[in-house]
Design an enzyme around this catalytic site. Structure first.
Site, PDB file in Angstrom:
ATOM      1  N   HIS A  89      13.098  -4.482   4.845  1.00 48.26           N
ATOM      2  CA  HIS A  89      12.552  -4.809   6.162  1.00 48.26           C
ATOM      3  C   HIS A  89      13.650  -4.663   7.236  1.00 48.26           C
ATOM      4  CE1 HIS A  89       8.749  -6.271   4.703  1.00 48.26           C
ATOM      5  NE2 HIS A  89       9.232  -7.329   4.107  1.00 48.26           N
ATOM      6  N   GLY A  93      -7.326  -6.368   4.449  1.00 48.17           N
ATOM      7  CA  GLY A  93      -7.005  -4.945   4.556  1.00 48.17           C
ATOM      8  C   GLY A  93      -7.894  -4.198   5.521  1.00 48.17           C
ATOM      9  N   SER A 140      -2.108 -11.329  10.138  1.00 48.97           N
ATOM     10  CA  SER A 140      -1.805 -11.156   8.716  1.00 48.97           C
ATOM     11  C   SER A 140      -0.642 -12.064   8.322  1.00 48.97           C
ATOM     12  CB  SER A 140      -1.480  -9.692   8.427  1.00 48.97           C
ATOM     13  OG  SER A 140      -1.253  -9.507   7.055  1.00 48.97           O
ATOM     14  N   TRP A 186       0.841  -1.201   0.000  1.00 51.26           N
ATOM     15  CA  TRP A 186       0.000   0.000   0.000  1.00 51.26           C
ATOM     16  C   TRP A 186       0.882   1.258   0.000  1.00 51.26           C
ATOM     17  CZ3 TRP A 186      -3.346   1.355   4.897  1.00 51.26           C
ATOM     18  CH2 TRP A 186      -4.244   2.373   4.588  1.00 51.26           C
TER      19      TRP A 186
HETATM   20  P1  A3P Z   1      -4.291  -8.323   5.907  1.00 54.64           P
HETATM   21  O1  A3P Z   1      -3.566  -9.640   5.835  1.00 54.64           O
HETATM   22  O2  A3P Z   1      -4.660  -7.953   7.305  1.00 54.64           O
HETATM   23  O3  A3P Z   1      -5.430  -8.232   4.969  1.00 54.64           O
HETATM   24  P2  A3P Z   1       2.420  -6.141   3.255  1.00 54.64           P
HETATM   25  O4  A3P Z   1       2.169  -5.469   1.954  1.00 54.64           O
HETATM   26  O5  A3P Z   1       3.379  -5.394   4.132  1.00 54.64           O
HETATM   27  O6  A3P Z   1       2.786  -7.562   3.076  1.00 54.64           O
HETATM   28  O7  A3P Z   1       1.066  -6.068   4.096  1.00 54.64           O
HETATM   29  C1  A3P Z   1      -0.046  -6.822   3.697  1.00 54.64           C
HETATM   30  C2  A3P Z   1      -1.273  -6.344   4.434  1.00 54.64           C
HETATM   31  O8  A3P Z   1      -1.689  -5.087   3.893  1.00 54.64           O
HETATM   32  C3  A3P Z   1      -2.433  -7.302   4.244  1.00 54.64           C
HETATM   33  O9  A3P Z   1      -3.215  -7.200   5.438  1.00 54.64           O
HETATM   34  C4  A3P Z   1      -3.127  -6.690   3.038  1.00 54.64           C
HETATM   35  O10 A3P Z   1      -4.464  -7.094   2.872  1.00 54.64           O
HETATM   36  C5  A3P Z   1      -3.041  -5.217   3.378  1.00 54.64           C
HETATM   37  N1  A3P Z   1      -3.173  -4.354   2.198  1.00 54.64           N
HETATM   38  C6  A3P Z   1      -2.751  -4.569   0.939  1.00 54.64           C
HETATM   39  N2  A3P Z   1      -3.063  -3.542   0.145  1.00 54.64           N
HETATM   40  C7  A3P Z   1      -3.722  -2.634   0.901  1.00 54.64           C
HETATM   41  C8  A3P Z   1      -4.306  -1.371   0.636  1.00 54.64           C
HETATM   42  N3  A3P Z   1      -4.292  -0.847  -0.570  1.00 54.64           N
HETATM   43  N4  A3P Z   1      -4.914  -0.736   1.657  1.00 54.64           N
HETATM   44  C9  A3P Z   1      -4.938  -1.277   2.887  1.00 54.64           C
HETATM   45  N5  A3P Z   1      -4.400  -2.461   3.204  1.00 54.64           N
HETATM   46  C10 A3P Z   1      -3.792  -3.153   2.226  1.00 54.64           C
END
Ligand code: A3P
Length: 297
Positions: free
Chosen positions: A105, A262, A135, A47
């Site tokens: 990271h 999300g 998550s 995101w």
């Molecule tokens: P959830 O597993 O709680 O749904 P990363 O990109 O650091 O791996 O994080 C992934 C998390 O961010 C996931 O959370 C994912 O669904 C959520 N995510 C991905 N795109 C997003 C967006 N545009 N807005 C908000 N959350 C988002």
């Protein structure tokens, strides 16, 4: 097949990324205009990448023409660790278009010196440890579950509480960036997933200001900020062509797995009250006196 965690400079690094991490530390030369995104795993990196990419490139293309339609954000802005792992060497980074945007990271204490010493900026993103835990658990289930390797949630929680988690302990990771962001607010912008979700427009503006790409009065009037928030929202990103490929990355994930729910407080559907209480207590204890806290619902 599968990986283990290896303790490196006080943090648990997934084994495939140890060598890349060392290579990043030793060889990365930051430039003053660089933007470094640092995130704790499963805190919304994808995101943040989309938001920053869209903000800094908004004069180059319209949202309809955005490369994000066809390129997964992790391809446009790869994690160093993954890029080096995939190429088996440090990729040539000198000629990337400006501003160069990199993701990692790595904990603050393991960042390459040139990032600390140059004028490049760091945006850090983390998330409340309860939602982060779920998550990650779900993500690992997607990678390993079908091979029957997934730990029980109890066992995973036990490990996370002792800090044994990718790039954990989460407390140390978050506090490392938190402390420096308070001392050097122009160097590190410290963001929480919950805040970003609650008021995306506010943070889009804040990111643009912080990164030196402020919105003009005209842009504000035209609603550019709101358009960017909307374009990068979960519902929109999930439905972009680039997000739908089902190919499995060599590391084991698919693009789809990055768009799960999300939402805030998803832990409530998974953690028992005693599991949640354990994490909440630990969080209180670890962040005590730091001025940092997280909303958990
Ligand atoms: P959830 O597993 O709680 O749904 P990363 O990109 O650091 O791996 O994080 C992934 C998390 O961010 C996931 O959370 C994912 O669904 C959520 N995510 C991905 N795109 C997003 C967006 N545009 N807005 C908000 N959350 C988002």
């Amino acid at each position: 097949d599968g990986y283990y965690l290896h303790q490196y400079q006080g943090f648990w690094c997934p084994s495939p990324f140890i060598r890349p991490m060392i290579s990043f530390q030793r060889h990365f030369q930051a430039q003053n205009e660089d933007i470094i995104l640092s995130t704790y795993p499963k805190s919304g990196a994808i995101w943040l990448k989309a938001l920053i990419f869209t903000i800094v490139n908004r004069s180059r293309h319209t949202l309809e023409q955005s490369p994000l339609h066809t390129n997964f954000a992790h391809q446009l802005i790869p994690f160093f660790e993954t890029a080096i792992y995939m190429n088996n060497r440090t990729p040539d980074l000198e000629d990337l278009p400006k501003p160069r945007i990199f993701a990692t990271h790595a904990p603050y204490s393991s960042l390459p010196h040139s990032i600390i010493d140059s004028n490049c900026r760091i945006v850090y993103l983390c998330r409340n440890p309860l939602d982060q835990f779920i998550s990650e658990w779900q993500f690992l289930l997607g990678i390993q579950g079908n091979k029957g390797k997934q730990r029980s949630m109890d066992e995973a929680l036990e490990m996370a509480c002792s800090g044994v988690q990718s790039y954990g302990p989460i407390w140390e990771h978050v506090l490392g960036y938190w402390k420096v962001s308070n001392e050097q607010p122009n160097k590190i912008l410290f963001l929480k997933y919950e805040d970003l979700k609650e008021d995306t427009d506010f943070y889009v503006k804040k990111l643009a200001d912080f990164l030196g790409y402020p919105f003009s009065k005209e842009e504000e009037k035209e609603g550019v900020i709101e358009e960017i928030s909307k374009f990068c929202s979960f519902d929109n990103m999930k439905n972009l062509e680039a997000s739908k490929t089902a190919d499995r990355h060599p590391i084991g994930y698919t693009t789809k797995m990055f768009f799960r729910k999300g939402k805030l407080g998803d832990w409530k559907d998974y953690l028992t009250p005693s599991m949640a209480e354990r994490l909440e207590k630990l969080m209180e204890e670890k962040f005590d006196g730091s001025g940092l806290n997280f909303k958990t619902s």
